[in-house]
Design a protein around this motif. Structure first.
Motif, PDB file in Angstrom:
ATOM      1  N   ARG A  37       0.857  -1.182   0.000  1.00 18.29           N
ATOM      2  CA  ARG A  37       0.000   0.000   0.000  1.00 18.29           C
ATOM      3  C   ARG A  37       0.892   1.231   0.000  1.00 18.29           C
ATOM      4  O   ARG A  37       2.072   1.146   0.365  1.00 18.29           O
ATOM      5  CB  ARG A  37      -0.919   0.003   1.225  1.00 18.29           C
ATOM      6  CG  ARG A  37      -0.196   0.191   2.543  1.00 18.29           C
ATOM      7  CD  ARG A  37      -1.136  -0.063   3.721  1.00 18.29           C
ATOM      8  NE  ARG A  37      -0.591   0.453   4.968  1.00 18.29           N
ATOM      9  CZ  ARG A  37       0.314  -0.155   5.716  1.00 18.29           C
ATOM     10  NH1 ARG A  37       0.805  -1.333   5.349  1.00 18.29           N
ATOM     11  NH2 ARG A  37       0.758   0.395   6.836  1.00 18.29           N
ATOM     12  N   VAL A  38       0.343   2.345  -0.429  1.00 20.91           N
ATOM     13  CA  VAL A  38       1.088   3.606  -0.391  1.00 20.91           C
ATOM     14  C   VAL A  38       0.449   4.487   0.674  1.00 20.91           C
ATOM     15  O   VAL A  38      -0.768   4.653   0.690  1.00 20.91           O
ATOM     16  CB  VAL A  38       1.074   4.318  -1.757  1.00 20.91           C
ATOM     17  CG1 VAL A  38       1.817   5.648  -1.666  1.00 20.91           C
ATOM     18  CG2 VAL A  38       1.708   3.433  -2.819  1.00 20.91           C
ATOM     19  N   VAL A  39       1.263   5.001   1.586  1.00 15.38           N
ATOM     20  CA  VAL A  39       0.765   5.884   2.637  1.00 15.38           C
ATOM     21  C   VAL A  39       1.354   7.269   2.414  1.00 15.38           C
ATOM     22  O   VAL A  39       2.561   7.401   2.198  1.00 15.38           O
ATOM     23  CB  VAL A  39       1.147   5.363   4.037  1.00 15.38           C
ATOM     24  CG1 VAL A  39       0.618   6.303   5.114  1.00 15.38           C
ATOM     25  CG2 VAL A  39       0.618   3.959   4.241  1.00 15.38           C
ATOM     26  N   THR A  40       0.497   8.259   2.458  1.00 16.26           N
ATOM     27  CA  THR A  40       0.937   9.647   2.305  1.00 16.26           C
ATOM     28  C   THR A  40       0.785  10.341   3.642  1.00 16.26           C
ATOM     29  O   THR A  40      -0.293  10.291   4.238  1.00 16.26           O
ATOM     30  CB  THR A  40       0.078  10.363   1.254  1.00 16.26           C
ATOM     31  OG1 THR A  40       0.154   9.625   0.039  1.00 16.26           O
ATOM     32  CG2 THR A  40       0.576  11.790   1.032  1.00 16.26           C
ATOM     33  N   ILE A  41       1.856  10.964   4.104  1.00 19.16           N
ATOM     34  CA  ILE A  41       1.705  11.734   5.339  1.00 19.16           C
ATOM     35  C   ILE A  41       1.806  13.218   5.023  1.00 19.16           C
ATOM     36  O   ILE A  41       2.398  13.615   4.034  1.00 19.16           O
ATOM     37  CB  ILE A  41       2.694  11.312   6.443  1.00 19.16           C
ATOM     38  CG1 ILE A  41       4.126  11.465   5.995  1.00 19.16           C
ATOM     39  CG2 ILE A  41       2.450   9.882   6.867  1.00 19.16           C
ATOM     40  CD1 ILE A  41       5.092  11.157   7.111  1.00 19.16           C
ATOM     41  N   PHE A  94      -0.189  -9.715  12.676  1.00 19.55           N
ATOM     42  CA  PHE A  94      -0.604  -8.356  12.306  1.00 19.55           C
ATOM     43  C   PHE A  94      -0.438  -7.400  13.480  1.00 19.55           C
ATOM     44  O   PHE A  94      -0.070  -6.241  13.297  1.00 19.55           O
ATOM     45  CB  PHE A  94      -2.053  -8.390  11.827  1.00 19.55           C
ATOM     46  CG  PHE A  94      -2.607  -7.045  11.442  1.00 19.55           C
ATOM     47  CD1 PHE A  94      -1.983  -6.276  10.477  1.00 19.55           C
ATOM     48  CD2 PHE A  94      -3.739  -6.557  12.052  1.00 19.55           C
ATOM     49  CE1 PHE A  94      -2.490  -5.037  10.124  1.00 19.55           C
ATOM     50  CE2 PHE A  94      -4.256  -5.321  11.707  1.00 19.55           C
ATOM     51  CZ  PHE A  94      -3.632  -4.558  10.739  1.00 19.55           C
ATOM     52  N   TYR A  95      -0.700  -7.884  14.710  1.00 21.59           N
ATOM     53  CA  TYR A  95      -0.526  -7.006  15.868  1.00 21.59           C
ATOM     54  C   TYR A  95       0.945  -6.657  16.061  1.00 21.59           C
ATOM     55  O   TYR A  95       1.279  -5.558  16.473  1.00 21.59           O
ATOM     56  CB  TYR A  95      -1.037  -7.656  17.162  1.00 21.59           C
ATOM     57  CG  TYR A  95      -2.460  -8.140  17.128  1.00 21.59           C
ATOM     58  CD1 TYR A  95      -3.379  -7.611  16.231  1.00 21.59           C
ATOM     59  CD2 TYR A  95      -2.895  -9.123  18.005  1.00 21.59           C
ATOM     60  CE1 TYR A  95      -4.675  -8.059  16.202  1.00 21.59           C
ATOM     61  CE2 TYR A  95      -4.205  -9.580  17.984  1.00 21.59           C
ATOM     62  CZ  TYR A  95      -5.087  -9.046  17.078  1.00 21.59           C
ATOM     63  OH  TYR A  95      -6.366  -9.501  17.046  1.00 21.59           O
ATOM     64  N   GLY A 100       2.378  -3.302   9.357  1.00 23.55           N
ATOM     65  CA  GLY A 100       1.010  -3.661   8.971  1.00 23.55           C
ATOM     66  C   GLY A 100       0.961  -4.541   7.742  1.00 23.55           C
ATOM     67  O   GLY A 100       0.019  -4.468   6.956  1.00 23.55           O
ATOM     68  N   GLN A 103      -2.074  -9.551   6.020  1.00 20.41           N
ATOM     69  CA  GLN A 103      -3.430  -9.234   5.572  1.00 20.41           C
ATOM     70  C   GLN A 103      -4.303 -10.465   5.750  1.00 20.41           C
ATOM     71  O   GLN A 103      -3.804 -11.589   5.758  1.00 20.41           O
ATOM     72  CB  GLN A 103      -3.406  -8.868   4.085  1.00 20.41           C
ATOM     73  CG  GLN A 103      -2.534  -7.671   3.769  1.00 20.41           C
ATOM     74  CD  GLN A 103      -3.182  -6.374   4.212  1.00 20.41           C
ATOM     75  OE1 GLN A 103      -4.291  -6.059   3.803  1.00 20.41           O
ATOM     76  NE2 GLN A 103      -2.494  -5.638   5.065  1.00 20.41           N
TER      77      GLN A 103
ATOM     78  N   PRO B  60      -8.359  -1.368   8.628  1.00 22.11           N
ATOM     79  CA  PRO B  60      -7.888  -0.795   9.897  1.00 22.11           C
ATOM     80  C   PRO B  60      -6.366  -0.718   9.922  1.00 22.11           C
ATOM     81  O   PRO B  60      -5.684  -1.726   9.724  1.00 22.11           O
ATOM     82  CB  PRO B  60      -8.429  -1.762  10.946  1.00 22.11           C
ATOM     83  CG  PRO B  60      -9.598  -2.415  10.295  1.00 22.11           C
ATOM     84  CD  PRO B  60      -9.265  -2.490   8.833  1.00 22.11           C
ATOM     85  N   GLY B  61      -5.833   0.454  10.147  1.00 18.86           N
ATOM     86  CA  GLY B  61      -4.393   0.616  10.261  1.00 18.86           C
ATOM     87  C   GLY B  61      -3.676   0.841   8.953  1.00 18.86           C
ATOM     88  O   GLY B  61      -2.468   1.088   8.950  1.00 18.86           O
ATOM     89  N   ALA B  62      -4.391   0.793   7.816  1.00 18.02           N
ATOM     90  CA  ALA B  62      -3.700   0.921   6.526  1.00 18.02           C
ATOM     91  C   ALA B  62      -3.089   2.299   6.344  1.00 18.02           C
ATOM     92  O   ALA B  62      -2.101   2.458   5.633  1.00 18.02           O
ATOM     93  CB  ALA B  62      -4.651   0.610   5.376  1.00 18.02           C
ATOM     94  N   ASN B  63      -3.657   3.319   7.006  1.00 11.06           N
ATOM     95  CA  ASN B  63      -3.160   4.676   6.816  1.00 11.06           C
ATOM     96  C   ASN B  63      -2.039   5.024   7.795  1.00 11.06           C
ATOM     97  O   ASN B  63      -1.602   6.158   7.853  1.00 11.06           O
ATOM     98  CB  ASN B  63      -4.313   5.683   6.976  1.00 11.06           C
ATOM     99  CG  ASN B  63      -4.963   5.572   8.334  1.00 11.06           C
ATOM    100  OD1 ASN B  63      -4.819   4.543   8.989  1.00 11.06           O
ATOM    101  ND2 ASN B  63      -5.649   6.600   8.765  1.00 11.06           N
ATOM    102  N   VAL B  64      -1.604   4.047   8.571  1.00 11.14           N
ATOM    103  CA  VAL B  64      -0.520   4.268   9.524  1.00 11.14           C
ATOM    104  C   VAL B  64       0.725   3.560   8.995  1.00 11.14           C
ATOM    105  O   VAL B  64       0.669   2.387   8.649  1.00 11.14           O
ATOM    106  CB  VAL B  64      -0.899   3.711  10.917  1.00 11.14           C
ATOM    107  CG1 VAL B  64       0.272   3.823  11.870  1.00 11.14           C
ATOM    108  CG2 VAL B  64      -2.102   4.445  11.466  1.00 11.14           C
ATOM    109  N   ARG B 255      -5.385  -2.175  15.935  1.00  5.24           N
ATOM    110  CA  ARG B 255      -4.429  -3.092  16.560  1.00  5.24           C
ATOM    111  C   ARG B 255      -4.252  -2.763  18.029  1.00  5.24           C
ATOM    112  O   ARG B 255      -4.195  -3.651  18.869  1.00  5.24           O
ATOM    113  CB  ARG B 255      -3.080  -3.009  15.834  1.00  5.24           C
ATOM    114  CG  ARG B 255      -3.063  -3.778  14.555  1.00  5.24           C
ATOM    115  CD  ARG B 255      -1.867  -3.431  13.723  1.00  5.24           C
ATOM    116  NE  ARG B 255      -1.957  -2.060  13.222  1.00  5.24           N
ATOM    117  CZ  ARG B 255      -1.207  -1.582  12.254  1.00  5.24           C
ATOM    118  NH1 ARG B 255      -0.289  -2.345  11.701  1.00  5.24           N
ATOM    119  NH2 ARG B 255      -1.332  -0.339  11.844  1.00  5.24           N
TER     120      ARG B 255
END
Ligand code: HEM
Ligand code: SF4
Ligand code: SF4
Lengths: 193, 343
Positions: A37-41, A94-95, A100, A103, B60-64, B255
């Motif tokens: 996935r791509v995350v943008t901050i 996952f935890y 993350g 899946q 859940p959590g994908a944006n972190v 999480r």
């Protein structure tokens, strides 16, 4: 012994999500599961950056440490893989995972999540290389054909790099030195007025 | 060489002077930090708490980017929970073994009277055994998930244990909510006689429950039984609530939420498990003529006199619950079937 790694260069990633799409297509991944996935901050603010993230194939992998059935193994190339025949879908990996990456195909009542799925560095799983079982459970095995992960191979800006850690850090170091030199030059010019 | 150094110093001095004299605008922010990337990585690493971004992937959590609680959860489960749960179980078993060696099987002082008194109704026994069977199953399957990797994989191999773990998880997931119903039922049926009576209960506790010589008076339930009742109810509630959160991960729990409830669940489950060992030992092998009480519903009159004297006085006086002479004697109407051991 090689140690396979991903590196995403935040100064280059343009959040085009092509890596995400390529991965889903290459491995025929079901709905709801995204190995990458791509995350943008700071979206829309100064200092906005994007990073493409998937399993980072940790050397001391937290997922493997907490898995109650011990279904992870690390290949000779330092790729962290797991055995879906043993996985019970508990979600503990996952935890614990810093990124993350793990899946789950479903999250229904009674904590049934289905077998965990994650990035394999395009290296398949414990089944025979290129068998149909391997493809069904883990997707394409490109590493056994001498190819690198597809996401990095097709990244248009070469932000996403995949390969041996030493080679990657050499490439990145050169980029940083070049950037440092030009930033310095730019700064000096500013000061000169 | 020396001239070189001198020249350089002069240059430096000059440039410093020149900078001051020119009084240039403050350099842009990007130049103030040596490497602009450090700010980015500080954000990514989230040293100041969780920072969310955005992502086209919605789960859940994908944006972190970095899961800040993962490492501490790993340390909790692998370095605290697994070894300490194992140690706690071992220690309690050793304490029980030592107690057994010191005290042996505690016999009725006056032997059996041959007179039986009704102590538990059929529905009380049904609630007790339903809860007990579910508790043991949940405990064993839970411990399989917790300790199986250490103790069962060496025996059954990874594949073999995989099948065991799937079954354990399935049973644990589905029986949990049933346990919630059973414990509620048990609570309703037993709460009345478990209300503390402070003075009496304190006395009983100070005398060590009469286990070490001195006689300790007790009503229908002694303070030890009451403590177990309230512990099982309160800690049981914690196990149930946390278990239900873990059991239904369909409400977009993060999480951090799951890790917190896993902590609640595992700590309270281990407390219940180790204390239940004491309860199980006391109810079976420790005392003569005790197991049969929950099995048949009837206790021997001497057992009541020795262990629950105040209750004995009451039921004896009220004369109500049927004193029967021996099992072969003809039972009072309607009493017979519930005296039979029921499976
Ligand atoms: C309402 C009752 C309960 C529910 C709904 C419930 C549910 C759960 C769930 C969903 C898990 C996580 C398993 C997974 O994700 O694979 C779990 C783990 C566990 N449960 Fe329960 N449970 C209940 C009662 C109990 C009881 C009564 C005990 C002990 C006597 C117990 C002991 C454990 C243990 C030891 C674990 C393993 C923790 C680990 O592996 O880290 N549970 N439970
Ligand atoms: S799944 Fe997560 S913890 Fe496991 S190797 Fe990949 S990045 Fe590391
Ligand atoms: S979901 Fe599967 S791989 Fe992940 S910890 Fe649980 S059993 Fe192991």
């Amino acid at each position: 012994m090689a140690s396979m790694k991903f590196y995403c260069d935040a100064e280059r990633c343009i959040e085009c999500n092509a890596c995400v799409t390529a991965c889903k297509n290459e491995h025929d991944i079901p709905w709801g599961v995204n190995r990458r996935r791509v995350v943008t901050i700071k979206d829309g603010e100064q200092g906005e950056r994007s990073l493409s993230v998937a399993c980072m194939h940790c050397a001391d992998a937290p997922c493997a440490a907490v898995c109650p059935v011990d279904c992870f193994y690390t290949t000779g190339d330092g790729i962290v893989l797991h055995d879906k025949d043993i996985c019970i879908g508990c979600g503990y990996c996952f935890y614990a995972c810093p990124f993350g990456a793990p899946q789950f195909p479903e999250s229904s009542a009674f904590s049934s999540r289905g077998k965990m799925d994650k990035c394999t560095f395009c290296a398949g799983g414990p089944e025979d290389d290129h068998s149909s079982e391997e493809y069904k459970k883990y997707g394409r095995n490109r590493v056994s054909e001498g190819k690198l992960p597809l996401c990095a191979e097709m990244c248009a800006t070469k932000a996403l790099l995949a390969g041996d850690a030493d080679v990657l850090s050499d490439i990145y170091r050169k980029r940083v030195i070049n950037r440092g030199a030009s930033a310095f030059e730019w700064g000096v010019n500013q000061l000169k007025g | 060489m020396r001239i070189h150094t001198l020249l350089m110093m002069v240059c430096l001095l000059l440039s410093a002077f020149q900078l001051q004299a020119a009084d240039p605008p403050p350099p842009p922010a990007s130049l103030l930090s040596i490497n602009p990337g450090t700010d980015l990585w500080r954000e990514v690493r989230q040293r100041d708490g969780e920072i969310e971004g955005i992502s086209q992937v919605k789960s859940p959590g994908a944006n972190v980017l970095v899961n800040v609680s993962g490492q501490s959860w790993r340390e909790y489960r692998m370095q605290e929970l697994v070894p300490k749960a194992g140690a706690a179980i071992l220690i309690v078993l050793i304490i029980i073994a030592i107690f057994r060696l010191l005290r042996g099987r505690i016999m009725l002082e006056e032997g059996r009277s041959g007179v039986k008194i009704l102590r538990f109704t059929t529905s009380q026994r049904a609630a007790h055994w339903t809860t007990a069977i579910l508790f043991v199953t949940l405990g064993l399957t839970g411990l399989t998930l917790l300790l199986g990797r250490k103790f069962l994989i060496p025996v059954f191999g990874a594949e073999g244990f995989g099948s065991i773990a799937v079954a354990a998880k399935f049973l644990h997931d589905y029986l949990g909510p049933v346990f919630m119903l059973a414990l509620t039922w048990l609570f309703i049926l037993f709460v009345r006689d478990n209300i503390p009576s402070p003075k009496l209960d304190l006395q009983w506790l100070l005398k060590g429950g009469g286990l070490f010589g001195k006689h300790a008076s007790s009503g229908r339930y002694n303070a030890g039984e009451k403590l177990w009742f309230w512990l099982a109810s309160i800690v049981g509630l914690a196990v149930i609530i946390s278990g239900m959160v873990l059991d239904f991960p369909i409400f977009e729990q993060t999480r951090a939420t799951m890790e917190f409830y896993h902590w609640v669940h595992s700590v309270s489950a281990i407390i219940l498990i180790v204390v239940s060992f004491g309860h199980i030992y006391m109810g079976t092998a420790a005392l003569e003529a005790t197991f049969e009480v929950m099995k048949t519903g009837y206790c021997d009159a001497n057992w009541a006199k020795e262990h629950h004297d105040l209750w004995y006085e009451k039921v004896k006086d009220s004369g109500e619950p049927v004193a029967q002479t021996q099992a072969q004697a003809s039972p009072a109407p309607g009493q017979r079937e519930s005296t039979e051991p029921s499976g």
